[in-house]
Design a protein around this motif. Structure first.
Motif, short mmCIF file in Angstrom:
data_model
loop_
_atom_site.label_atom_id
_atom_site.label_comp_id
_atom_site.label_asym_id
_atom_site.label_seq_id
_atom_site.Cartn_x
_atom_site.Cartn_y
_atom_site.Cartn_z
N GLY A 178 0.82 -1.20 0.00
CA GLY A 178 0.00 0.00 0.00
C GLY A 178 0.85 1.24 0.00
O GLY A 178 2.03 1.23 0.41
N GLY A 179 0.27 2.34 -0.45
CA GLY A 179 1.02 3.58 -0.48
C GLY A 179 0.13 4.80 -0.55
O GLY A 179 -1.06 4.71 -0.87
N ASP A 180 0.72 5.93 -0.23
CA ASP A 180 0.05 7.23 -0.32
C ASP A 180 0.90 8.12 -1.21
O ASP A 180 2.08 8.37 -0.93
N VAL A 181 0.29 8.60 -2.30
CA VAL A 181 0.95 9.49 -3.25
C VAL A 181 0.43 10.89 -3.01
O VAL A 181 -0.77 11.10 -2.81
N SER A 182 1.32 11.86 -3.04
CA SER A 182 0.90 13.24 -2.80
C SER A 182 1.70 14.19 -3.68
O SER A 182 2.63 13.79 -4.37
N GLY A 183 1.33 15.46 -3.66
CA GLY A 183 2.07 16.47 -4.40
C GLY A 183 1.87 16.38 -5.89
O GLY A 183 0.83 15.97 -6.39
N VAL A 184 2.93 16.70 -6.64
CA VAL A 184 2.84 16.80 -8.09
C VAL A 184 2.46 15.46 -8.72
O VAL A 184 1.77 15.41 -9.74
N ALA A 185 2.88 14.33 -8.11
CA ALA A 185 2.61 13.03 -8.70
C ALA A 185 1.14 12.68 -8.70
O ALA A 185 0.69 11.85 -9.47
N SER A 186 0.37 13.28 -7.81
CA SER A 186 -1.06 12.99 -7.75
C SER A 186 -1.89 14.18 -8.22
O SER A 186 -3.09 14.23 -7.99
N SER A 215 -4.15 16.14 -5.70
CA SER A 215 -5.43 15.66 -5.18
C SER A 215 -5.26 14.58 -4.12
O SER A 215 -6.18 14.27 -3.40
N GLY A 216 -4.07 14.01 -4.04
CA GLY A 216 -3.83 12.91 -3.11
C GLY A 216 -4.33 11.60 -3.69
O GLY A 216 -5.40 11.52 -4.27
N LEU A 217 -3.52 10.59 -3.58
CA LEU A 217 -3.88 9.26 -4.10
C LEU A 217 -3.37 8.22 -3.13
O LEU A 217 -2.21 8.27 -2.71
N SER A 218 -4.22 7.29 -2.75
CA SER A 218 -3.78 6.15 -1.95
C SER A 218 -4.18 4.88 -2.67
O SER A 218 -5.20 4.84 -3.37
N PHE A 219 -3.37 3.84 -2.53
CA PHE A 219 -3.67 2.59 -3.19
C PHE A 219 -3.26 1.43 -2.28
O PHE A 219 -2.42 1.57 -1.39
N GLU A 220 -3.87 0.27 -2.50
CA GLU A 220 -3.53 -0.92 -1.74
C GLU A 220 -3.76 -2.15 -2.61
O GLU A 220 -4.74 -2.24 -3.34
N ALA A 260 -9.20 11.95 -4.28
CA ALA A 260 -10.28 12.94 -4.11
C ALA A 260 -11.58 12.20 -3.81
O ALA A 260 -11.66 11.44 -2.86
N LYS A 261 -12.60 12.35 -4.66
CA LYS A 261 -13.87 11.68 -4.44
C LYS A 261 -14.01 10.41 -5.28
O LYS A 261 -15.07 9.79 -5.31
N GLU A 262 -12.93 10.01 -5.94
CA GLU A 262 -12.97 8.85 -6.81
C GLU A 262 -12.43 7.62 -6.08
O GLU A 262 -11.42 7.69 -5.40
N THR A 263 -13.11 6.52 -6.23
CA THR A 263 -12.62 5.24 -5.70
C THR A 263 -12.63 4.21 -6.83
O THR A 263 -13.44 4.29 -7.76
N HIS A 264 -11.74 3.25 -6.72
CA HIS A 264 -11.64 2.22 -7.76
C HIS A 264 -11.27 0.91 -7.08
O HIS A 264 -10.47 0.88 -6.14
N ARG A 265 -11.84 -0.19 -7.55
CA ARG A 265 -11.56 -1.50 -6.97
C ARG A 265 -11.55 -2.57 -8.05
O ARG A 265 -12.44 -2.59 -8.92
N GLN A 266 -10.56 -3.42 -8.01
CA GLN A 266 -10.47 -4.56 -8.91
C GLN A 266 -10.23 -5.81 -8.09
O GLN A 266 -9.38 -5.82 -7.19
N GLU A 267 -10.97 -6.87 -8.39
CA GLU A 267 -10.77 -8.15 -7.72
C GLU A 267 -10.63 -9.24 -8.76
O GLU A 267 -11.44 -9.33 -9.70
N VAL A 268 -9.60 -10.05 -8.60
CA VAL A 268 -9.37 -11.18 -9.50
C VAL A 268 -9.30 -12.45 -8.65
O VAL A 268 -8.54 -12.52 -7.69
N ASN A 269 -10.08 -13.44 -9.03
CA ASN A 269 -10.03 -14.76 -8.38
C ASN A 269 -9.44 -15.77 -9.35
O ASN A 269 -9.75 -15.75 -10.56
#
Length: 275
Positions: free
Chosen positions: A65-73, A76-81, A105-114
């Protein structure tokens, strides 16, 4: 910088990490690796990343997992896991379930693979991709004999048989839900490596990333990464422990370069003295 360029860079960086070749492991023992990293872009710190791998007899569980901030995001701030689990035998991983989630921001995304028997059984993506018509279709064949990105990292950082880091040279078919890619590595040489936490000899490998399906067909960053011959990852032995730990990664992008460096690694709670 467009967000899809960032996502392409993050994916390439994560996939690069997934192919560091490793030392010996006794798979019957319960062992945990916890490692933290700092990511930089254009020389500026832009993200913190944490990795946990648990090996218990014939099972593995991993989280990245990570938290991206500043110019790279784009401010808006981006976190992923990522989370992955499955069976583990003699250094081989057999993924069962992989989940990737992100929030910006207000966007969420989820992917699941079985997975079942090394093949993709089901894929769920929420919300559905809006640009699906612009992407290279992923076929049923693309889901055969594959591993997810995080399971690939577990496979790359553990082994059931003693082998030196210089055996770097794996090629894996990786399926993360929305993207299918081939990633290969090749050993270059041992070199002196210095990060904020580590100074010493490390195994240097070249990484090639080849998008196969699921990517935007006409995206310039896709072609750039496909032709990128300068992705490098360095790893160092954890001594008698089960892991060869990533200490440094460099991913050239269309504009500037991304860099990832080890901050600290612990095995079963003890700080690792890399050498």
């Amino acid at each position: 910088m467009k967000r899809n360029v960032l996502h392409g860079a993050v994916s390439a960086g994560v996939l690069g990490l997934a192919h560091v070749i490793v030392a010996a492991l006794s798979p019957a023992a319960a062992t945990q690796l916890r490692a933290s990293y700092k990511a930089y872009y254009l020389g500026l710190p832009v993200a913190t990343i944490g990795l946990t791998v648990d090996l218990v007899q014939d099972r593995y569980e991993a989280r990245l997992g990570g938290d991206v901030s500043g110019v790279a995001s784009m401010a808006s701030g981006l976190s992923f896991e990522m989370q992955s689990r499955g069976k583990y035998r003699n250094g081989e991983v057999y993924p069962e379930r992989y989940v990737y989630s992100s929030r910006a921001a207000k966007e969420t995304h989820r992917q699941e693979v079985n997975f079942k028997s090394g093949n993709v059984a089901t894929v769920a993506i929420e919300p559905p991709l809006k640009d699906l018509a612009e992407r290279v279709p992923i076929s049923a064949e693309h889901g055969q004999n594959v591993v997810d990105p995080l399971s690939a990292l577990v496979a790359a950082m553990t082994s059931g048989d003693p082998k030196p880091a210089t055996t770097c040279g794996d090629a894996l078919r990786i399926h993360g839900g929305s993207v299918r890619a081939d990633v290969s590595t090749s050993f270059l040489h041992m070199q002196a490596t210095r990060t904020g936490r580590y100074r010493g000899q490390a195994s240097l490998c070249a990484v090639r990333y080849n998008p196969v399906a699921g990517h935007l067909a006409d995206a310039s960053y896709v072609n750039f990464m496909r032709n990128n011959q300068q992705i490098r990852v360095s790893s160092a032995s954890a001594g008698q422990g089960p892991f060869e730990i990533l200490v440094h990664a460099v991913v050239p992008l269309q504009l500037g370069t991304a860099r990832i460096e080890l901050v600290e690694a612990r095995i079963d709670g003890e700080v690792v003295n890399l050498k």
